[in-house]
Design a protein around this motif. Structure first.
Motif, short mmCIF file in Angstrom:
data_model
loop_
_atom_site.label_atom_id
_atom_site.label_comp_id
_atom_site.label_asym_id
_atom_site.label_seq_id
_atom_site.Cartn_x
_atom_site.Cartn_y
_atom_site.Cartn_z
N GLU A 144 0.84 -1.20 0.00
CA GLU A 144 0.00 0.00 0.00
C GLU A 144 0.87 1.26 0.00
OE1 GLU A 144 -4.04 -1.39 2.34
OE2 GLU A 144 -2.31 -0.81 3.54
N ILE A 145 1.94 1.24 0.78
CA ILE A 145 2.85 2.40 0.84
C ILE A 145 3.49 2.63 -0.52
CG2 ILE A 145 4.97 3.31 1.86
CD1 ILE A 145 4.19 1.83 4.45
N GLU A 146 3.92 1.55 -1.18
CA GLU A 146 4.54 1.70 -2.50
C GLU A 146 3.55 2.24 -3.52
OE1 GLU A 146 6.00 -2.25 -3.18
OE2 GLU A 146 7.73 -1.96 -1.83
N LYS A 147 2.31 1.78 -3.46
CA LYS A 147 1.27 2.27 -4.37
C LYS A 147 0.99 3.76 -4.14
CE LYS A 147 -3.27 0.84 -6.01
NZ LYS A 147 -4.41 -0.03 -5.79
N ILE A 148 0.90 4.15 -2.86
CA ILE A 148 0.67 5.55 -2.51
C ILE A 148 1.85 6.40 -2.97
CG2 ILE A 148 0.48 7.16 -0.57
CD1 ILE A 148 -1.12 4.97 0.89
N GLU A 149 3.07 5.89 -2.76
CA GLU A 149 4.28 6.64 -3.13
C GLU A 149 4.31 6.93 -4.62
OE1 GLU A 149 8.87 6.65 -1.61
OE2 GLU A 149 7.84 4.74 -1.78
N LYS A 150 3.91 5.96 -5.46
CA LYS A 150 3.86 6.17 -6.91
C LYS A 150 2.84 7.23 -7.27
CE LYS A 150 5.27 1.58 -8.43
NZ LYS A 150 4.79 0.32 -9.03
N ALA A 151 1.66 7.16 -6.62
CA ALA A 151 0.60 8.11 -6.93
C ALA A 151 0.96 9.53 -6.51
CB ALA A 151 -0.70 7.68 -6.25
N VAL A 152 1.57 9.68 -5.33
CA VAL A 152 1.89 11.01 -4.80
C VAL A 152 3.06 11.64 -5.56
CG1 VAL A 152 2.65 12.22 -2.70
CG2 VAL A 152 0.91 10.48 -2.55
N ALA A 153 3.86 10.84 -6.25
CA ALA A 153 4.98 11.37 -7.04
C ALA A 153 4.47 12.21 -8.22
CB ALA A 153 5.86 10.23 -7.54
N THR A 154 3.24 12.00 -8.65
CA THR A 154 2.64 12.77 -9.73
C THR A 154 2.35 14.19 -9.24
OG1 THR A 154 1.54 10.74 -10.41
CG2 THR A 154 0.75 12.77 -11.41
N PRO A 155 2.67 15.22 -10.03
CA PRO A 155 2.37 16.60 -9.60
C PRO A 155 0.86 16.81 -9.44
CG PRO A 155 3.84 16.59 -11.49
CD PRO A 155 3.40 15.18 -11.29
N GLY A 156 0.48 17.55 -8.40
CA GLY A 156 -0.91 17.87 -8.15
C GLY A 156 -1.66 16.82 -7.36
N VAL A 157 -0.95 15.77 -6.93
CA VAL A 157 -1.58 14.71 -6.16
C VAL A 157 -1.04 14.74 -4.74
CG1 VAL A 157 -1.91 12.21 -5.96
CG2 VAL A 157 -1.89 13.28 -8.20
N THR A 158 -1.92 14.58 -3.76
CA THR A 158 -1.52 14.63 -2.35
C THR A 158 -2.25 13.55 -1.55
OG1 THR A 158 -1.23 16.10 -0.47
CG2 THR A 158 -3.28 16.34 -1.70
N LEU A 159 -1.89 13.42 -0.31
CA LEU A 159 -2.49 12.46 0.60
C LEU A 159 -3.26 13.24 1.66
CD1 LEU A 159 -2.37 9.38 0.86
CD2 LEU A 159 -0.43 9.64 2.36
N VAL A 160 -4.57 12.94 1.79
CA VAL A 160 -5.44 13.73 2.66
C VAL A 160 -6.18 12.82 3.65
CG1 VAL A 160 -7.44 15.27 2.66
CG2 VAL A 160 -5.82 15.37 0.80
N PRO A 161 -6.19 13.15 4.95
CA PRO A 161 -7.00 12.37 5.89
C PRO A 161 -8.48 12.76 5.78
CG PRO A 161 -5.87 14.12 7.06
CD PRO A 161 -5.40 14.18 5.63
N LEU A 162 -9.36 11.75 5.72
CA LEU A 162 -10.79 12.01 5.57
C LEU A 162 -11.55 11.86 6.89
CD1 LEU A 162 -11.50 10.11 2.25
CD2 LEU A 162 -11.08 12.54 2.57
#
Length: 159
Positions: free
Chosen positions: A91-109
């Motif tokens: 899951e961490i690796e998947k998130i890391e790939k996604a967040v590397a894209t500009p304009g993408v962030t990690l947000v607590p809901l």
């Protein structure tokens, strides 16, 4: 003492659903100190300014406000410290790939207790433009008006 079961909501970040397009949702555990847990059990937390980051293969949550415990002494925690999130390596690796894209962030809901354990729901999110927000508001308003009209018709009231 009986073991706690079920889900108890502590805090939600409603603003995040308005400000971002949410892509992937994850449930993560949180590393907390004793006074933080006691403060959360009182239902006190604020996720509004929170965001996530990946450092050295670990996911961290920044900017989440958990106020100091009222009966805490010198052992009290700092209210806005960064907190480690517990996720599986894939899951961490998947998130890391996604967040590397500009304009993408990690947000607590949302922050909640699940079977007595503190959990946070986080999302990989892309920021919305102003016109996206206006369009979403217009769609909600249109569906609300349609539902009201359907309700009036069912009740036999003139429209």
């Amino acid at each position: 003492m009986a073991k706690e079961t079920g889900k108890k909501l502590i805090a939600q970040n409603r603003k995040a659903r308005h400000e971002y397009h949410l892509d992937d949702l994850y449930e993560a555990g949180i590393v907390l100190s004793g006074t933080e847990v006691k403060s959360l059990r009182e239902g006190r937390a604020n996720l509004t300014d929170g965001w996530g980051d990946i450092e050295n293969g670990e996911v961290w949550m920044h900017g989440v406000h958990i106020p100091e415990y009222a009966q805490g002494t010198w052992t009290n925690h700092s209210a806005r410290r960064k907190r480690k999130l517990l996720l599986h390596r894939r899951e961490i690796e998947k998130i890391e790939k996604a967040v590397a894209t500009p304009g993408v962030t990690l947000v607590p809901l949302s922050l909640y207790f699940s079977d007595g354990r503190a959990k946070v729901e986080i999302a990989v999110a892309r920021g919305k433009k102003a016109w996206d927000k206006r369009q979403a508001i217009a769609e909600r308003q249109a569906t609300r008006e349609v539902q009201a009209e359907v309700g009036r018709r069912i009740k036999g009231m003139p429209g």
